[in-house]
Design a protein around this motif. Structure first.
Motif, PDB file in Angstrom:
ATOM      1  N   GLY A 143       0.828  -1.192   0.000  1.00 11.24           N
ATOM      2  CA  GLY A 143       0.000   0.000   0.000  1.00 11.24           C
ATOM      3  C   GLY A 143       0.862   1.241   0.000  1.00 11.24           C
ATOM      4  N   LEU A 144       0.793   1.994   1.083  1.00 13.65           N
ATOM      5  CA  LEU A 144       1.553   3.230   1.172  1.00 13.65           C
ATOM      6  C   LEU A 144       3.050   2.965   1.284  1.00 13.65           C
ATOM      7  CD1 LEU A 144       1.091   4.777   4.750  1.00 13.65           C
ATOM      8  CD2 LEU A 144       0.830   2.358   4.204  1.00 13.65           C
ATOM      9  N   SER A 145       3.845   4.016   1.099  1.00  9.26           N
ATOM     10  CA  SER A 145       5.306   3.913   1.124  1.00  9.26           C
ATOM     11  C   SER A 145       5.881   4.777   2.237  1.00  9.26           C
ATOM     12  CB  SER A 145       5.901   4.379  -0.211  1.00  9.26           C
ATOM     13  OG  SER A 145       5.430   3.608  -1.284  1.00  9.26           O
ATOM     14  N   ALA A 146       7.078   4.407   2.674  1.00 14.78           N
ATOM     15  CA  ALA A 146       7.862   5.227   3.583  1.00 14.78           C
ATOM     16  C   ALA A 146       9.092   5.719   2.834  1.00 14.78           C
ATOM     17  CB  ALA A 146       8.272   4.435   4.822  1.00 14.78           C
ATOM     18  N   ARG A 147       9.819   6.653   3.438  1.00 17.02           N
ATOM     19  CA  ARG A 147      11.061   7.156   2.849  1.00 17.02           C
ATOM     20  C   ARG A 147      12.102   7.299   3.940  1.00 17.02           C
ATOM     21  NH1 ARG A 147      10.486  12.621  -0.157  1.00 17.02           N
ATOM     22  NH2 ARG A 147       8.480  12.834   0.871  1.00 17.02           N
ATOM     23  N   GLY A 148      13.352   7.316   3.526  1.00 11.42           N
ATOM     24  CA  GLY A 148      14.415   7.512   4.496  1.00 11.42           C
ATOM     25  C   GLY A 148      14.377   8.890   5.114  1.00 11.42           C
ATOM     26  N   VAL A 149      14.097   9.909   4.296  1.00 13.51           N
ATOM     27  CA  VAL A 149      14.060  11.282   4.775  1.00 13.51           C
ATOM     28  C   VAL A 149      13.303  12.110   3.750  1.00 13.51           C
ATOM     29  CG1 VAL A 149      16.194  12.040   3.638  1.00 13.51           C
ATOM     30  CG2 VAL A 149      15.504  13.110   5.803  1.00 13.51           C
ATOM     31  N   ALA A 150      12.730  13.226   4.203  1.00 10.09           N
ATOM     32  CA  ALA A 150      12.099  14.195   3.307  1.00 10.09           C
ATOM     33  C   ALA A 150      12.864  15.507   3.429  1.00 10.09           C
ATOM     34  CB  ALA A 150      10.630  14.397   3.664  1.00 10.09           C
ATOM     35  N   VAL A 151      13.105  16.153   2.308  1.00  8.85           N
ATOM     36  CA  VAL A 151      13.884  17.393   2.281  1.00  8.85           C
ATOM     37  C   VAL A 151      13.120  18.458   1.495  1.00  8.85           C
ATOM     38  CG1 VAL A 151      16.056  18.479   1.599  1.00  8.85           C
ATOM     39  CG2 VAL A 151      16.058  16.126   2.433  1.00  8.85           C
ATOM     40  N   ASN A 152      12.740  19.520   2.182  1.00 10.02           N
ATOM     41  CA  ASN A 152      12.099  20.682   1.561  1.00 10.02           C
ATOM     42  C   ASN A 152      10.848  20.285   0.774  1.00 10.02           C
ATOM     43  OD1 ASN A 152      14.194  22.219   2.611  1.00 10.02           O
ATOM     44  ND2 ASN A 152      15.388  22.142   0.733  1.00 10.02           N
ATOM     45  N   THR A 153      10.019  19.443   1.389  1.00 12.20           N
ATOM     46  CA  THR A 153       8.840  18.920   0.708  1.00 12.20           C
ATOM     47  C   THR A 153       7.850  20.014   0.330  1.00 12.20           C
ATOM     48  OG1 THR A 153       9.055  16.811   1.856  1.00 12.20           O
ATOM     49  CG2 THR A 153       6.892  17.323   0.936  1.00 12.20           C
ATOM     50  N   LEU A 154       7.681  20.995   1.175  1.00 10.58           N
ATOM     51  CA  LEU A 154       6.658  22.008   0.952  1.00 10.58           C
ATOM     52  C   LEU A 154       7.213  23.264   0.303  1.00 10.58           C
ATOM     53  CD1 LEU A 154       4.804  21.601   4.351  1.00 10.58           C
ATOM     54  CD2 LEU A 154       4.408  20.412   2.205  1.00 10.58           C
ATOM     55  N   THR A 155       8.342  23.143  -0.336  1.00 14.63           N
ATOM     56  CA  THR A 155       8.953  24.279  -1.001  1.00 14.63           C
ATOM     57  C   THR A 155       9.040  24.008  -2.493  1.00 14.63           C
ATOM     58  OG1 THR A 155      11.260  23.530  -0.954  1.00 14.63           O
ATOM     59  CG2 THR A 155      10.389  24.521   1.065  1.00 14.63           C
ATOM     60  N   GLN A 156       9.571  24.953  -3.226  1.00 13.65           N
ATOM     61  CA  GLN A 156       9.774  24.781  -4.658  1.00 13.65           C
ATOM     62  C   GLN A 156      11.049  24.005  -4.965  1.00 13.65           C
ATOM     63  OE1 GLN A 156       7.558  25.730  -7.060  1.00 13.65           O
ATOM     64  NE2 GLN A 156       6.225  26.219  -5.320  1.00 13.65           N
ATOM     65  N   HIS A 157      11.779  23.620  -3.922  1.00 11.98           N
ATOM     66  CA  HIS A 157      13.074  22.980  -4.131  1.00 11.98           C
ATOM     67  C   HIS A 157      13.145  21.631  -3.411  1.00 11.98           C
ATOM     68  CE1 HIS A 157      14.266  26.872  -5.737  1.00 11.98           C
ATOM     69  NE2 HIS A 157      13.841  27.427  -4.616  1.00 11.98           N
ATOM     70  N   GLU A 158      12.097  20.834  -3.542  1.00  5.67           N
ATOM     71  CA  GLU A 158      12.103  19.532  -2.882  1.00  5.67           C
ATOM     72  C   GLU A 158      13.200  18.648  -3.466  1.00  5.67           C
ATOM     73  OE1 GLU A 158       9.203  15.902  -1.466  1.00  5.67           O
ATOM     74  OE2 GLU A 158       8.467  17.316  -2.965  1.00  5.67           O
ATOM     75  N   GLU A 159      13.828  17.893  -2.591  1.00  8.74           N
ATOM     76  CA  GLU A 159      14.891  16.982  -2.992  1.00  8.74           C
ATOM     77  C   GLU A 159      14.513  15.548  -2.636  1.00  8.74           C
ATOM     78  OE1 GLU A 159      18.530  18.211  -1.191  1.00  8.74           O
ATOM     79  OE2 GLU A 159      18.328  20.299  -1.841  1.00  8.74           O
ATOM     80  N   PHE A 160      15.054  14.615  -3.386  1.00 11.28           N
ATOM     81  CA  PHE A 160      14.822  13.195  -3.143  1.00 11.28           C
ATOM     82  C   PHE A 160      16.169  12.488  -3.041  1.00 11.28           C
ATOM     83  CE2 PHE A 160      11.051  14.775  -5.230  1.00 11.28           C
ATOM     84  CZ  PHE A 160      10.015  14.203  -4.505  1.00 11.28           C
ATOM     85  N   PRO A 161      16.811  12.547  -1.867  1.00  7.96           N
ATOM     86  CA  PRO A 161      18.091  11.837  -1.699  1.00  7.96           C
ATOM     87  C   PRO A 161      17.925  10.345  -1.970  1.00  7.96           C
ATOM     88  CG  PRO A 161      17.666  13.325   0.138  1.00  7.96           C
ATOM     89  CD  PRO A 161      16.401  13.248  -0.648  1.00  7.96           C
ATOM     90  N   ASP A 162      19.037   9.717  -2.343  1.00  9.48           N
ATOM     91  CA  ASP A 162      19.031   8.293  -2.678  1.00  9.48           C
ATOM     92  C   ASP A 162      19.693   7.461  -1.593  1.00  9.48           C
ATOM     93  OD1 ASP A 162      18.209   8.033  -5.678  1.00  9.48           O
ATOM     94  OD2 ASP A 162      19.634   9.691  -5.644  1.00  9.48           O
ATOM     95  N   PHE A 163      19.183   6.245  -1.388  1.00 13.06           N
ATOM     96  CA  PHE A 163      19.991   5.206  -0.783  1.00 13.06           C
ATOM     97  C   PHE A 163      20.930   4.716  -1.880  1.00 13.06           C
ATOM     98  CE2 PHE A 163      16.369   4.252   2.313  1.00 13.06           C
ATOM     99  CZ  PHE A 163      17.014   4.901   3.372  1.00 13.06           C
ATOM    100  N   THR A 164      22.219   4.869  -1.670  1.00 13.57           N
ATOM    101  CA  THR A 164      23.185   4.545  -2.723  1.00 13.57           C
ATOM    102  C   THR A 164      23.936   3.244  -2.474  1.00 13.57           C
ATOM    103  OG1 THR A 164      24.870   5.890  -1.628  1.00 13.57           O
ATOM    104  CG2 THR A 164      23.518   6.966  -3.314  1.00 13.57           C
ATOM    105  N   ALA A 165      23.815   2.664  -1.282  1.00 17.68           N
ATOM    106  CA  ALA A 165      24.473   1.389  -1.001  1.00 17.68           C
ATOM    107  C   ALA A 165      23.766   0.715   0.172  1.00 17.68           C
ATOM    108  CB  ALA A 165      25.957   1.580  -0.678  1.00 17.68           C
ATOM    109  N   PHE A 166      23.720  -0.615   0.136  1.00 14.38           N
ATOM    110  CA  PHE A 166      23.131  -1.407   1.217  1.00 14.38           C
ATOM    111  C   PHE A 166      24.109  -2.499   1.633  1.00 14.38           C
ATOM    112  CE2 PHE A 166      19.291   0.126  -0.989  1.00 14.38           C
ATOM    113  CZ  PHE A 166      18.564   0.626   0.079  1.00 14.38           C
ATOM    114  N   TRP A 167      24.141  -2.781   2.938  1.00 13.56           N
ATOM    115  CA  TRP A 167      24.951  -3.866   3.500  1.00 13.56           C
ATOM    116  C   TRP A 167      24.014  -4.817   4.251  1.00 13.56           C
ATOM    117  CZ3 TRP A 167      26.534   1.033   2.822  1.00 13.56           C
ATOM    118  CH2 TRP A 167      27.824   1.268   2.313  1.00 13.56           C
TER     119      TRP A 167
END
Length: 552
Positions: A192-216
């Motif tokens: 169903g719904l999703s989670a995220r690691g972090v939200a950055v500037n969601t309510l602004t004109q400059h929202e960012e979507f950082p990546d998980f770039t590696a997993f161990w």
């Protein structure tokens, strides 16, 4: 909104993040004798990962990922779905009598970020990289030119998914795919719904979507139903180190999350434990239900258990315009986007199976201090777009060069893990008001426009108090309310509170409503919060059916 393009058709198009500078935790390629990990062994620890993420934050972000081979970049969603991981090469295929396993997603289409994967030997804490190679996948009818992929071990993977016995390699229960998005299921096996690691500037004109770039991945014991995975987060404004302890229980999935975040830049709005969901229409919002489905939503409410102990229900909306609300709190006990109606008859959907979709509850660990639970609702016309965003925003902003750590538990389950002994909101309904039930506006009743609200509360907790008198305590931010009624609904064993809201101006500013039930000084129910969007003045009228003719 960029967000709507980002999550369309569940494709989280990642345009941020990087892999530069992590060579200190990685290794050169050397083929291993067993398993699919083919990298040279190198010591790993969560402390080393945090130190590395902090070091990365002191350097500039590497930018968007490079171009994929043409045969992958131009895949259609159908072709991408035809690429399947070969279960014979799953991460823990060599673990006898295993109850858990992991497979990886192929890069391609909108999933451009190469994510590196590592297997950790829990005894020695040696980590080996798992390099991409075509033989790990079955390409079926995807029409991929595999020759373009030979020798490209730096392609990485798009994400991973986990399986639990007896459904090994058949139905996954956890999936990390796209930016820092991830999902899990309960015993229905329905995402169903999703989670995220972090939200950055969601309510602004400059929202960012950082990546998980590696997993161990720590290799679990054969009989384990819990596994541990670490993640490196990288984005334009911050980096992060994460530890996920994921318990795949019989009825639910529980994730214990620890993170440390390091800011490259000043962050205008930091969102902790963010989640995204979809609400198209429900009992309270019928505007977009131009379909044979009675309701369409992944979640029906935002639930909050405040630091002061108040239980709050905020039904979700599909508003006509972008809507943002923040609910100030200190040391919240919990919050989440819930799907509490699990009756198939209320959805009639045999494709989306909305009656099976899980709720997601956030349980903060430790003191989170002052901040606010933020809720953003975006207008949507369909069910393929996530249009609801919720997260905790700390009162103290994260400045460049600073760091912050948070710990919390996520519960993916039909019902949240905690509940009060108070009466709970069951449903919210709205319709035209100003006249008694069973009648219509006309010559016998005033035709002044108003809106009726019917809020149903569970009845078992109210029956004992009923003889003493149930009192609805109602407040509205504008206008007035009248015609308050309390009805016992025997077929559903609920109590229904009716009231009509009358505007006092032509304003279309959203009206914030609040209600709870009490008897004398005793609180009987959780608090119902609602945001109503009044129509324009020229739309505040009733149509008298008696004046309609066949020609109309």
């Amino acid at each position: 909104m960029n967000r709507r393009k980002f999550v369309k058709a569940s494709v989280a198009l990642s345009t941020l993040g990087g892999l530069s500078g992590i060579s200190g935790l990685l290794s050169n390629q050397v083929w291993a004798a067993d398993g699919i990990a083919d990298g040279t062994a190198k010591k790993f620890s969560f402390d080393k990962l945090k130190a590395h993420a902090k070091q990365m934050a002191s350097s500039s972000w590497s930018g968007a990922p490079g171009a994929l081979p043409a045969t992958l970049a131009n895949l259609t969603p159908q072709a991408y779905n035809n690429i399947q991981y070969d279960a014979k090469h799953s991460l823990w295929a060599n673990v006898p009598h295993r109850k858990l396993d992991v497979q990886f997603f192929h890069v391609g289409m909108g999933f451009k970020r190469p994510i590196r994967m590592f297997s950790i030997d829990t005894a020695s804490q040696d980590a080996r990289e798992i390099h991409f190679r075509p033989e790990l996948f079955n390409y079926h009818d995807a029409n991929v030119d595999v020759k373009q992929l030979q020798g490209k071990t730096d392609l990485g993977f798009a994400g991973f998914r986990a399986f639990k016995a007896p459904e090994l390699a058949r139905r996954d229960i956890v999936a990390f795919l796209g930016a820092s998005y991830f999902r899990a299921v309960d015993d229905t096996f329905q995402y169903g719904l999703s989670a995220r690691g972090v939200a950055v500037n969601t309510l602004t004109q400059h929202e960012e979507f950082p990546d998980f770039t590696a997993f161990w991945f720590e290799t679990p014991k054969a009989d384990a139903t819990t596994f541990v995975v670490y993640a490196l987060l990288d984005g334009a404004s911050l980096t992060g180190a994460y530890k996920f302890t994921i318990a795949c229980e019989d009825k639910r999935t529980v994730m214990k999350i620890e993170n440390s975040l390091y800011a490259r830049k000043d962050i205008e709005q930091l969102g902790i434990a963010p989640m995204t969901s979809m609400f198209s229409c429900g009992t309270n919002e019928r505007r977009m239900c131009n379909t044979y489905h009675p309701q369409i939503h992944d979640s029906d409410r935002l639930a909050m258990w405040t630091g002061k102990g108040e239980w709050i229900c905020r039904p979700l909306n599909n508003p006509r315009q972008l809507s943002f609300n923040d609910f100030t709190d200190e040391n919240p006990k919990g919050f989440g986007l819930l799907q509490l109606n699990h009756d198939f008859n209320d959805y009639q959907d045999v494709i989306g199976w909305y009656d099976k979709r899980p709720s997601l509850w956030v349980e903060p660990v430790g003191s989170w201090g002052k901040g606010a639970i933020n809720l953003m609702e975006i207008p949507t016309t369909g069910e393929t777009l996530d249009n609801v965003v919720c997260f905790w925003q700390p009162a103290t902003a994260l400045k460049a060069g600073s760091e912050a750590s948070f710990a919390y538990n996520l519960y993916w389950s039909a019902l949240p893990p905690v509940e009060s002994n108070l009466s709970r909101v069951v449903a919210t309904r709205t319709g035209m008001g100003g006249f008694p039930e069973g009648w219509a506006p006309g010559e016998h009743f005033p035709d002044t426009w108003c809106r009726r609200f019917a809020v149903d509360f569970t009845g078992a907790e109210l029956k004992d108090a009923a003889p003493k008198g149930i009192e609805p305590v109602i407040t509205v931010s504008s206008g007035t309310f009248k015609q308050v009624e309390i009805l016992y609904v025997e077929p559903t064993n609920t109590y229904r509170i009716l009231f009509d809201w009358y505007p006092n101006s032509d304003s279309t500013t959203p009206v914030n409503m609040r209600m709870f039930l009490r008897t004398k000084d005793q609180t009987l129910s959780e608090t119902w919060l609602y945001q109503y969007f009044p129509p324009a003045a020229d739309q505040r009228q009733y149509v008298d059916d008696r004046k309609m003719t066949a020609g109309n």
